[in-house]
Scaffold this motif. Structure first.
Motif, short mmCIF file in Angstrom:
data_model
loop_
_atom_site.label_atom_id
_atom_site.label_comp_id
_atom_site.label_asym_id
_atom_site.label_seq_id
_atom_site.Cartn_x
_atom_site.Cartn_y
_atom_site.Cartn_z
N LYS A 50 -7.47 -2.03 -8.34
CA LYS A 50 -8.54 -2.96 -8.71
C LYS A 50 -8.91 -2.82 -10.18
O LYS A 50 -9.09 -3.82 -10.89
CB LYS A 50 -9.77 -2.71 -7.83
CG LYS A 50 -9.63 -3.24 -6.40
CD LYS A 50 -10.89 -2.92 -5.60
CE LYS A 50 -10.81 -3.52 -4.20
NZ LYS A 50 -12.02 -3.19 -3.40
N ARG B 269 -4.39 -10.29 -3.93
CA ARG B 269 -5.43 -10.28 -2.89
C ARG B 269 -6.47 -9.20 -3.17
O ARG B 269 -7.68 -9.44 -3.04
CB ARG B 269 -4.79 -10.04 -1.52
CG ARG B 269 -5.80 -9.93 -0.38
CD ARG B 269 -5.11 -9.66 0.94
NE ARG B 269 -4.33 -8.43 0.90
CZ ARG B 269 -4.83 -7.22 1.04
NH1 ARG B 269 -6.15 -7.05 1.19
NH2 ARG B 269 -4.04 -6.16 1.01
N LEU B 270 -6.01 -8.02 -3.57
CA LEU B 270 -6.95 -6.93 -3.89
C LEU B 270 -7.82 -7.32 -5.09
O LEU B 270 -9.03 -7.02 -5.11
CB LEU B 270 -6.17 -5.65 -4.20
CG LEU B 270 -5.43 -5.01 -3.01
CD1 LEU B 270 -4.60 -3.83 -3.49
CD2 LEU B 270 -6.41 -4.56 -1.94
N GLU C 264 -8.67 -10.37 -6.02
CA GLU C 264 -9.62 -11.40 -5.58
C GLU C 264 -10.76 -10.79 -4.77
O GLU C 264 -11.91 -11.21 -4.90
CB GLU C 264 -8.89 -12.47 -4.79
CG GLU C 264 -7.96 -13.33 -5.66
CD GLU C 264 -7.09 -14.26 -4.84
OE1 GLU C 264 -6.99 -14.04 -3.60
OE2 GLU C 264 -6.52 -15.21 -5.41
N ASP C 265 -10.43 -9.81 -3.93
CA ASP C 265 -11.48 -9.12 -3.17
C ASP C 265 -12.46 -8.41 -4.11
O ASP C 265 -13.68 -8.43 -3.90
CB ASP C 265 -10.86 -8.10 -2.20
CG ASP C 265 -10.12 -8.75 -1.05
OD1 ASP C 265 -10.32 -9.97 -0.83
OD2 ASP C 265 -9.33 -8.06 -0.37
N TYR C 266 -11.89 -7.79 -5.15
CA TYR C 266 -12.73 -7.06 -6.09
C TYR C 266 -13.60 -8.03 -6.90
O TYR C 266 -14.78 -7.75 -7.16
CB TYR C 266 -11.85 -6.24 -7.03
CG TYR C 266 -12.60 -5.28 -7.92
CD1 TYR C 266 -13.70 -4.57 -7.45
CD2 TYR C 266 -12.20 -5.08 -9.24
CE1 TYR C 266 -14.38 -3.69 -8.27
CE2 TYR C 266 -12.88 -4.20 -10.07
CZ TYR C 266 -13.97 -3.51 -9.58
OH TYR C 266 -14.65 -2.63 -10.39
N ASP D 294 -14.72 -10.86 -5.84
CA ASP D 294 -15.80 -11.26 -4.94
C ASP D 294 -16.92 -10.22 -4.94
O ASP D 294 -18.11 -10.57 -4.95
CB ASP D 294 -15.27 -11.44 -3.52
CG ASP D 294 -14.42 -12.70 -3.37
OD1 ASP D 294 -14.55 -13.59 -4.24
OD2 ASP D 294 -13.64 -12.78 -2.41
N GLU D 295 -16.55 -8.95 -4.94
CA GLU D 295 -17.55 -7.87 -4.99
C GLU D 295 -18.35 -7.94 -6.29
O GLU D 295 -19.58 -7.85 -6.29
CB GLU D 295 -16.87 -6.50 -4.89
CG GLU D 295 -16.20 -6.20 -3.56
CD GLU D 295 -15.45 -4.88 -3.62
OE1 GLU D 295 -15.85 -4.00 -4.41
OE2 GLU D 295 -14.46 -4.71 -2.89
#
Length: 395
Positions: A103, A127-128, A130-132, A134-135
């Motif tokens: 990340k 994907r990782l 994008e998840d980060y 979002d956080e």
């Protein structure tokens, strides 16, 4: 036997595969004592269950862990489950410390570089990321800076808007275009925009119109480097025009001397100053345009107040008339159109230099990750300062 820094496991063996990657065999130390669904302690081993998990590289070797565990069944509710591993992501394929590393590195490296480094797929890295993002977006708070810089960067065959906290030296927003309505929308939605005391920009009319419509009386400052750039363009046009009527050997020498004409006199070395003097003696037709260029630059160097700067400029325009020099007529018209904003600099001495530096960072990110969508590029730029690594230790 082996310690890989994951206390939940007992490492029983390490082997290497044909690619010289490290493969660890691991047993789970703490076995479940109750059903995670109903809390019953009446559980039994259901069947063996091995998991293959990727971990951080070790001495530049890819690392995989084969976790030998079991599936369990609750006799009370029938639920089946495996060991709850705190160090493994819920996907069951990567350790949490590897995910954390990826990340952070997503902001400094391309997805391909990270995928190659850790031996995982690019879609997984994205994907990782994008998840980060979002956080980060949930905790990210946007506020108006004291000095707002507005600029643009040319990406994907179009100009994207860039908004910068000049004093904080960070990008606060990117937009897919730089038209007036887009800029107005951003400024109107910017929280606490009454805090903005000054806006720096280049000479792009939609920026000016948007700022006036939304921020009203906030002073607009045209970047001084942009003004001098326009001045240098006029001088360069003169040089090119005069070159056309010269013999070929002389035109070559003039081309090689382009740097001397456009560089500020205070930035020339003693040797370069002598070269320039020699050049102006050979080609006296360049003297007046060159010295007028330097005289205008002196306004930025020596004027201490707006009134003094405007007086020096009035004298400079008169000097053009006295010398019957029409080379800067176009430049004079430009200054007339932006007079207030150009001379606001002398009351608000801010420039877009930091904005230009950040634009270069944006271009580097864009070049490195060819094919990035605008949303990915924006996230890499916008949240970059949050993940900036600490500098080198110093006493």
């Amino acid at each position: 036997m082996f310690d890989i820094g994951l206390p939940e496991f007992e490492i029983t063996n390490r082997t290497t595969n044909e690619d010289n990657d490290y493969i660890y065999q691991a047993e789970v130390k703490m076995l479940p004592v109750e059903c995670p669904e109903c809390g019953s302690a009446h559980i039994v081993k259901h069947k063996k269950h091995d998991r293959m998990v990727r971990d951080l590289n070790e001495y530049e070797h890819h690392v995989g862990i084969i976790i030998h565990g079991h599936r369990y069944q609750c006799k009370n509710c029938g639920n089946t489950f495996g060991e709850d591993l705190k160090c493994v992501d819920k996907s069951g394929r990567l350790t949490k410390r590897l995910i954390s590393k990826i990340k952070l590195e997503c902001f400094d490296k391309t997805f391909k570089m990270i995928a190659d480094e850790y031996g995982i797929s690019q879609p997984s890295v994205k994907r990782l990321f994008e998840d980060y993002v979002d956080e980060l977006s949930k905790s990210f708070t946007l506020d108006s800076p004291q000095v707002l810089g507005i600029d643009e960067v040319h990406l994907h065959s179009q100009y994207c808007g860039v908004f910068v906290d000049v004093l904080g030296q960070k990008v606060i927003e990117m937009t897919e275009n730089r038209n007036k309505e887009t800029v107005k929308k951003f400024l109107a939605l910017l929280p606490n925009n009454h805090k903005i005391q000054c806006v720096t920009m280049d000479m792009w009319q939609p920026y000016k119109d948007a700022v006036i419509d939304v921020l009203h009386d906030v002073p607009i400052v045209i970047d001084k480097f942009h003004v001098v750039k326009e001045l240098n363009k006029a001088l360069e046009d003169i040089r090119r025009t005069l070159r056309k009527d010269m013999e070929k050997d002389k035109r070559i020498s003039l081309k090689n001397m382009q740097f001397l004409f456009l560089t500020g006199g205070e930035n020339l070395t003693p040797r370069q100053s002598k070269q320039l003097d020699f050049l102006l003696e050979i080609y006296p037709q360049f003297k007046t345009p060159y010295y007028l260029k330097e005289a205008f630059r002196n306004i930025y160097q020596f004027a201490e107040t707006k009134e003094e700067a405007e007086k020096m400029y009035t004298n400079w325009v008169q000097a053009n008339k006295n010398e019957d020099c029409h080379a800067y007529d176009g430049f004079i018209s430009t200054v007339a159109n932006w007079h207030t904003e150009i001379f606001n600099y002398f009351n608000n001495r801010y420039t877009n230099a930091q904005t230009e530096n950040l634009n270069n960072v944006i271009r580097e990110i864009h070049r490195a990750g060819r094919g990035y969508t605008f949303s990915v590029l924006r996230a890499k730029v916008l949240y970059r300062h949050i993940t900036t690594k600490k500098g080198k230790f110093s006493f």
